[in-house]
Design a protein around this motif. Structure first.
Motif, PDB file in Angstrom:
ATOM      1  N   ILE A   5       0.871  -1.175   0.000  1.00 29.85           N
ATOM      2  CA  ILE A   5       0.000   0.000   0.000  1.00 29.85           C
ATOM      3  C   ILE A   5       0.908   1.224   0.000  1.00 29.85           C
ATOM      4  O   ILE A   5       1.762   1.382   0.875  1.00 29.85           O
ATOM      5  CB  ILE A   5      -0.894   0.047   1.261  1.00 29.85           C
ATOM      6  N   CYS A   6       0.735   2.055  -1.009  1.00 34.65           N
ATOM      7  CA  CYS A   6       1.590   3.240  -1.093  1.00 34.65           C
ATOM      8  C   CYS A   6       1.315   4.171   0.097  1.00 34.65           C
ATOM      9  O   CYS A   6       0.161   4.509   0.364  1.00 34.65           O
ATOM     10  CB  CYS A   6       1.351   3.962  -2.411  1.00 34.65           C
ATOM     11  N   GLN A   7       2.377   4.596   0.775  1.00 35.42           N
ATOM     12  CA  GLN A   7       2.251   5.445   1.954  1.00 35.42           C
ATOM     13  C   GLN A   7       2.123   6.919   1.593  1.00 35.42           C
ATOM     14  O   GLN A   7       2.272   7.797   2.431  1.00 35.42           O
ATOM     15  CB  GLN A   7       3.457   5.238   2.877  1.00 35.42           C
ATOM     16  N   CYS A   8       1.828   7.178   0.324  1.00 37.03           N
ATOM     17  CA  CYS A   8       1.586   8.549  -0.116  1.00 37.03           C
ATOM     18  C   CYS A   8       0.185   8.652  -0.709  1.00 37.03           C
ATOM     19  O   CYS A   8      -0.628   9.429  -0.238  1.00 37.03           O
ATOM     20  CB  CYS A   8       2.657   8.944  -1.133  1.00 37.03           C
ATOM     21  N   CYS A   9      -0.111   7.838  -1.728  1.00 37.95           N
ATOM     22  CA  CYS A   9      -1.423   7.932  -2.370  1.00 37.95           C
ATOM     23  C   CYS A   9      -2.430   6.947  -1.784  1.00 37.95           C
ATOM     24  O   CYS A   9      -3.618   7.049  -2.083  1.00 37.95           O
ATOM     25  CB  CYS A   9      -1.313   7.763  -3.886  1.00 37.95           C
ATOM     26  N   GLY A  10      -1.966   5.997  -0.980  1.00 32.74           N
ATOM     27  CA  GLY A  10      -2.884   5.082  -0.322  1.00 32.74           C
ATOM     28  C   GLY A  10      -3.397   3.951  -1.191  1.00 32.74           C
ATOM     29  O   GLY A  10      -4.218   3.156  -0.747  1.00 32.74           O
ATOM     30  N   TYR A  30       6.446   3.232  -1.132  1.00 30.29           N
ATOM     31  CA  TYR A  30       5.835   4.141  -2.101  1.00 30.29           C
ATOM     32  C   TYR A  30       5.814   3.546  -3.498  1.00 30.29           C
ATOM     33  O   TYR A  30       6.727   2.825  -3.899  1.00 30.29           O
ATOM     34  CB  TYR A  30       6.604   5.467  -2.141  1.00 30.29           C
ATOM     35  N   CYS A  31       4.779   3.915  -4.254  1.00 22.96           N
ATOM     36  CA  CYS A  31       4.690   3.465  -5.641  1.00 22.96           C
ATOM     37  C   CYS A  31       5.497   4.408  -6.535  1.00 22.96           C
ATOM     38  O   CYS A  31       5.862   5.513  -6.133  1.00 22.96           O
ATOM     39  CB  CYS A  31       3.227   3.391  -6.092  1.00 22.96           C
ATOM     40  N   LEU A  32       5.722   3.961  -7.735  1.00 22.59           N
ATOM     41  CA  LEU A  32       6.540   4.725  -8.674  1.00 22.59           C
ATOM     42  C   LEU A  32       5.852   6.019  -9.095  1.00 22.59           C
ATOM     43  O   LEU A  32       6.504   6.980  -9.496  1.00 22.59           O
ATOM     44  CB  LEU A  32       6.859   3.855  -9.893  1.00 22.59           C
ATOM     45  N   ASP A  33       4.534   6.061  -9.001  1.00 24.26           N
ATOM     46  CA  ASP A  33       3.792   7.283  -9.327  1.00 24.26           C
ATOM     47  C   ASP A  33       4.138   8.413  -8.371  1.00 24.26           C
ATOM     48  O   ASP A  33       4.074   9.586  -8.734  1.00 24.26           O
ATOM     49  CB  ASP A  33       2.281   7.034  -9.197  1.00 24.26           C
ATOM     50  N   CYS A  34       4.447   8.050  -7.137  1.00 25.87           N
ATOM     51  CA  CYS A  34       4.647   9.044  -6.088  1.00 25.87           C
ATOM     52  C   CYS A  34       6.119   9.291  -5.786  1.00 25.87           C
ATOM     53  O   CYS A  34       6.496  10.380  -5.365  1.00 25.87           O
ATOM     54  CB  CYS A  34       3.971   8.594  -4.795  1.00 25.87           C
ATOM     55  N   PHE A  35       6.956   8.287  -5.997  1.00 27.44           N
ATOM     56  CA  PHE A  35       8.317   8.330  -5.453  1.00 27.44           C
ATOM     57  C   PHE A  35       9.305   7.779  -6.468  1.00 27.44           C
ATOM     58  O   PHE A  35       9.173   6.656  -6.952  1.00 27.44           O
ATOM     59  CB  PHE A  35       8.319   7.458  -4.187  1.00 27.44           C
TER      60      PHE A  35
HETATM   61 ZN   LIG Z   1       1.600   6.278  -4.596  1.00 28.63          ZN
END
Ligand SMILES: [Zn+2]
Length: 88
Positions: A5-10, A30-35
């Motif tokens: 679970i991405c700790q930025c976008c959830g 974090y996912c690649l979209d966010c980080f």
């Molecule tokens: Zn994310």
């Protein structure tokens, strides 16, 4: 395997789209979209912006439903990236 679970976008993300740390190791948070490369892609993003983004994603893409977006918004304050802003 349980998705991260991405700790930025959830949002849950598969191991294929894990974010990258500065040393190019893969992030479990974090996912690649966010980080990417050890930095958040959008430094100025606020938790309110993230809420809007999730709703837009639910409306314009088929990735998540509106219900999922609302459920995700509920958990945002507990995620690593937003916990600090929550205290302020
Ligand atoms: Zn994310």
């Amino acid at each position: 395997m349980r998705p991260f679970i991405c700790q930025c976008c959830g949002l849950p993300f598969s191991p294929k789209i894990r974010g990258t740390n500065r040393d190019q190791s893969l992030s479990s948070d974090y996912c690649l979209d966010c980080f990417k490369n050890g930095e958040f892609r959008d430094h100025h993003l606020t938790i309110q912006d993230m809420e809007k983004k999730l709703l837009i994603r639910a409306r314009h893409h088929d990735e998540i439903s509106l219900e999922e977006a609302h459920d995700t918004i509920k958990i945002l304050p507990d995620l690593k990236r937003w916990r600090m802003t929550h205290i302020l």
